[in-house]
Every structure is written in C-alpha cells, then in structure tokens.
Enzyme design. Structure first.
Site, mmCIF file in Angstrom:
data_model
loop_
_atom_site.group_PDB
_atom_site.id
_atom_site.type_symbol
_atom_site.label_atom_id
_atom_site.label_comp_id
_atom_site.label_asym_id
_atom_site.label_seq_id
_atom_site.Cartn_x
_atom_site.Cartn_y
_atom_site.Cartn_z
ATOM 1 N N ARG A 1 1.058 -1.329 0.005
ATOM 2 C CA ARG A 1 0.114 0.104 -0.005
ATOM 3 C C ARG A 1 0.770 1.257 -0.038
ATOM 4 O O ARG A 1 0.599 2.342 -0.751
ATOM 5 C CB ARG A 1 -0.864 -0.174 1.328
ATOM 6 N N VAL B 1 -8.393 -5.603 10.642
ATOM 7 C CA VAL B 1 -9.511 -5.453 9.672
ATOM 8 C C VAL B 1 -9.411 -4.010 9.060
ATOM 9 O O VAL B 1 -9.507 -3.870 7.902
ATOM 10 C CB VAL B 1 -10.893 -5.716 10.201
ATOM 11 N N TRP C 1 -5.999 -3.903 7.106
ATOM 12 C CA TRP C 1 -6.230 -4.760 5.731
ATOM 13 C C TRP C 1 -6.971 -4.139 4.912
ATOM 14 O O TRP C 1 -6.760 -4.207 3.522
ATOM 15 C CB TRP C 1 -6.983 -6.115 6.355
ATOM 16 N N HIS C 2 -8.061 -3.496 5.236
ATOM 17 C CA HIS C 2 -8.854 -2.578 3.920
ATOM 18 C C HIS C 2 -7.930 -1.437 3.472
ATOM 19 O O HIS C 2 -7.940 -1.539 2.295
ATOM 20 C CB HIS C 2 -10.075 -2.011 4.878
ATOM 21 N N ASP C 3 -7.212 -0.640 4.161
ATOM 22 C CA ASP C 3 -6.536 0.554 3.676
ATOM 23 C C ASP C 3 -5.776 1.063 4.873
ATOM 24 O O ASP C 3 -6.196 1.024 6.027
ATOM 25 C CB ASP C 3 -7.198 1.363 2.891
#
Length: 534
Positions: free
Chosen positions: A164, A418, A421-423
C-alpha cells in the site's frame, strides 16, 4: 395452577399479536416517509451532486454511479461474465474428458487463472508470484517451529503494509533497465487484490502448521447438529476442519488456491483445507437446481440495485459533501440509505463470484447471509457482514489469541487488523476503534442477561424491553461507526454530534432511537417465530 399458567400464556400470545400488528404498521409508515423524503431530496438537489449519469432503467432519470467500486464492477460485468463462461466451459470439459482429480484440476485451474491474472495485472504478476513463492518456502521451512505464527504473520503484514505504501512498487526500483515493464501493468492494480491473497497465504500456512495437531473441533457433536452432515454430505465447516494429507499441500495446489479465478478479486474467502478438499470431489451440498436459482436471485438483486440508484442518490450526497447542508432528519435518511446501498452493493459483488465458484464445484461461505435491517447487535451484524472474512478472523486470529476468554482485548486486535487490511486510512482506524468501544456495553449487557432468570411473565416483559432498548442503542452506534468510517471521516464526528445534540436534532435522535427500538422488537418476534418452527 395449570389453568392459570395457560391463561397467562394465552393473554401473552394475544398481546404479542397486537404488539406485532402495531410494530409492523409503524415500520410501514416509517418506510413510506423515508422513501418519500428520499425521492424529494434526490429531485431537489440532483444538479449539485457528483457522479450522476444518464439512466437506462427509468426514462428521464439519472443513475447514481458515484461509488467507484460499484461503477468499476458494473462497467466490467460484461467482461467478467465472458471470462466466467469461458473458464467454466473449459474447466468442465477438461474434468469430464480426462477425469481429473486434485493434481490435474489444480494444474488446469492454475493455468486458466494465470491467464486471467496476466490480463488483470500484466507484468505485475511477477510480484504476486514472487511474494507467494517466498511465503510457501517460509511455511515449509518453519512449520514445525514454535515461533512459526510470528514468522508468518510478520511476513504477511509486512507486505500488506509496503504494498500500500509503495502503491504496488515500480520495476525501476530494481534498476532502470527494468523500467519498461511498468508500461505493461495491466488493467487492475495488483496490490488491491493482493489483500485477499495475504489472507489465503496465512490460511495455507496455519492449515499446514496445524495438520498433525489435535483439533478443538468436535466432529461427532457437529454432525448431530448439522443437517447437511446428517444427510451424508460435508458442510463448509466440516471441510475446513478436515485434516489433509501432506501431498495436498504441494506448490501447484497452493498457487491454484491463491489465484483461483472465481474468488481472486473479491472472495468470498475460503480456507485452504476447504478448498483443497473440494478439488477431488466437487461440492454436493447445493443441487444444480439451487445453483441456478441462486443465479436467478442474483439477477433480481441486480435489478433492485439499479432501481435504487435510479431513484435515490444516497451515495452521491455522501461523495459530494452536500450532507453538511442538510437538516438532521435528512442526514439520517442519507446515512441510512448509504448503509443499505453498501449492503446491496457488496451482496451483488460477492454473490457473483460465489455463484461462479459454485458452478465450478467449489463451495464458499455466503458473505451476506442476513439482511442488514435484521441485525440488532454488533456480534450478530459482524457474523453476517462479510461472513467469510469473519470466519477467517475467528479461525486464524480470534481463537489463537485466546477466544472468548480474552474477548474484550481480542476485539481491539482483530478490528485494528481489519482496518489495516482494508486500507491505511485514519477514518478506517477510527471506524475500527469506535466499533470496539461500542462492543464493550454490549458484552456487559450480554453477561448480565446470562445471569438474569425471568421467573414470571412480567420478568420476561422487562427482559424483552431491555433487549429492545439495547438493540436500538446498538444500531445507532453501528450507524455512527459506519458513517465515520465510510462517509464523514473522523473530522466529521464533532459536526455529527453538534447537529444531533442541538434543538433541531434532538427530536430526530429521539425518533431514530424509537424507530430502531421498534425494529429490534420486530426482529425479536422473528427470532421467536423461528424457534417455534420444528
């Protein structure tokens, strides 16, 4: 005495019938008001909204395609459907003509999936395969070590973050002579899809690590309760807990699992054990008729979303920032509409890929088994929103961290993961931590209810009322957390509080709590009706 109990039960049943009639009437009026005000809002402000395009379903009506995720899925649906058809036809023919089992089907699906990935990511497929191969070697080398969990988690979280931060890397960082490869990076950013690959790499690692250890899973007890296993078939949980032979953990099967085309982009998430168990024998818990019906229901859901985005521009309001100019009542309507749109959007995306997987003989968990409007507690909501991810989190994080014995601590670790993990965004961390805060009173209330024993009908009445009030508060908290995480961000919290705690906002807040109280009471009636079924 017996007559008295019977009379009390009869009066209680009559009162519940009258109560249910009142609750349903209230809910009907509520939705009439919401729909009417939503149509009016969309009509009055459509010229100020971003992301509206000419519609096709309703003449002279614009369509809200302001949500990037929905717009991309919707735009690529013809291509995805074509790939779905070709992949399914070729895989079915190869299985039928050559009678392929685990090894053969792994190679077939891997080859098809690699062609698919080459179209999606171009030369960036090199990054996917390189990181995955090193993970495979780490698992094989360290699987028997006590520090194996630390090694695997560290490796995967490292790439989850760096992918990312560096936006999928550039080939030129390996030397200017490799820079030309950046001109062929495909049509879809590989590091976005790789979040799902990370979950699969961890799943493979731990399923291999646990293969010879005693399982906490009680097979006999499960078979007594599971109607699928009773019929002689194997449900998803039984497949997941099944111990596989070492030869099933080969490199080809591993890569096939990571890049399996139907589930690659968005899931649903499936454990390695469950995936590999279905390579030999395709899923048989869903009949051909049920799979076809599942696809037909998906088409109906697609039409429902199209109708919704033609009539109500909820997401365009959120993306345009126009909600700041609206009254508290209108903000509530937009927020409620956005959450329902999100639920329908994800339901469609996940069910498309699950349908594709089912047709090819691999069963995965249903990601949206329950409607968003039929969840009155946080635990129930998260078990039914991205349910396959919830199952993954429970198996690979929650239980290894200590499970329910350390529940208050574990939810912070799990939801922080969580969010990351999403951003890498502060608003997602704010969402995660707000959700954890809201979990605390719910856990306290649940502990209190376990100790509470209703000794008469009045005690049962008090218990139901307290449960309904707790449900109303929980749904309100859930709305706030999701609005902060996905619409207004952490900077909008002060604005949200000031809007609803002022003179104009307090009646709206009261009406919102009353509505959610009514909704919770209806859900409790539904739960009780299900319990009475044979």
């Amino acid at each position: 005495m017996a007559t008295s109990v019977t009379n009390n039960g009869s009066r209680s049943g009559q009162w519940q019938q009258k109560e249910l009639f009142f609750l349903v009437t209230y809910a009907f009026i509520f939705y009439v008001i919401i729909i009417r005000r939503s149509l009016q809002l969309s009509h009055d402000h459509f010229k100020q909204l971003f992301g509206l395009r000419p519609g096709w379903l309703i003449p002279h009506r614009l369509n809200d395609v302001s949500d990037a995720q929905w717009r991309n899925f919707r735009g690529n649906l013809p291509v995805l459907s074509l790939v779905f058809g070709i992949f399914t036809l070729l895989a079915t023919l190869m299985r039928a003509f050559f009678n392929l089992k685990v090894g053969g089907m792994s190679i077939v699906w891997l080859l098809f999936s690699l062609v698919y990935l080459s179209y999606l990511h171009g030369t960036c497929i090199i990054f996917v395969l390189s990181i995955a191969t090193i993970n495979f070697l780490i698992v094989k080398i360290f699987a028997r070590k006590k520090y194996f969990p630390l090694v695997v988690w560290s490796y995967n979280i490292f790439f989850l973050l760096t992918n990312r931060i560096y936006e999928g890397y550039s080939f030129s960082i390996f030397g200017p002579q490799w820079g030309f490869l950046d001109n062929y990076r495909g049509s879809f950013r590989w590091h976005i899809c790789f979040n799902f690959v990370v979950l699969r790499m961890i799943s493979f690692g731990f399923d291999y690590h646990w293969r010879n250890q005693d399982s906490h899973f009680d097979q006999e007890k499960h078979q007594q309760r599971c109607h699928i296993c009773k019929s002689g078939k194997a449900c998803y949980q039984a497949l997941q807990e099944r111990s596989l032979q070492d030869d099933k953990f080969g490199y080809i099967t591993y890569l096939c699992y990571l890049v399996y085309a139907p589930l690659y982009i968005a899931g649903p998430i499936i454990s390695f054990n469950a995936f590999a168990s279905q390579l030999d024998v395709p899923q048989n818990t869903n009949s051909v008729r049920n799979v076809i019906l599942y696809g037909f229901r998906w088409v109906l859901s697609l039409l429902l979303v199209e109708l919704m985005t033609h009539l109500f521009y909820y997401n365009a309001f959120a993306n345009s920032g126009l909600w700041k100019q609206l009254s508290p009542m209108e903000v509530f309507i937009i927020g409620y509409g956005v959450l329902n749109f999100m639920w329908l959007k994800f339901l469609l995306i996940w069910r498309f890929f699950r349908f594709w997987s089912l047709v090819n003989g691999i069963e995965t968990p249903e990601n949206m088994p329950k409607c968003i409007n039929n969840c009155h507690n946080l635990e129930g909501f998260w078990k039914n929103w991205h349910a396959s991810f919830n199952k993954w989190l429970v198996r690979y994080m929650y239980i290894p961290l200590g499970g329910s014995r350390k529940k208050l601590l574990n939810v912070w670790v799990v939801f922080t993961f969580v969010a990351i993990w999403h951003d890498l965004e502060w608003k997602l961390l704010s969402w995660a931590w707000l959700t954890c805060l809201f979990f605390i009173p719910e856990l306290v209330f649940k502990s209190a209810t376990k100790a509470f024993q209703a000794e008469n009908s009045f005690g049962e009445f008090i218990f139901r009322e307290l449960s309904a009030v707790a449900g109303a508060v929980t749904i309100t908290c859930l709305m706030v957390a999701n609005l902060v995480g996905f619409v207004i961000g952490p900077r909008g919290i002060n604005w949200l509080l000031s809007s609803f705690l002022q003179k104009e906002g307090l009646p709206v807040l009261g009406g919102m709590l009353l509505t959610f109280y009514v909704g919770t009471k209806i859900m409790l009636h539904i739960d009780e009706a299900k319990q009475r079924l044979p």
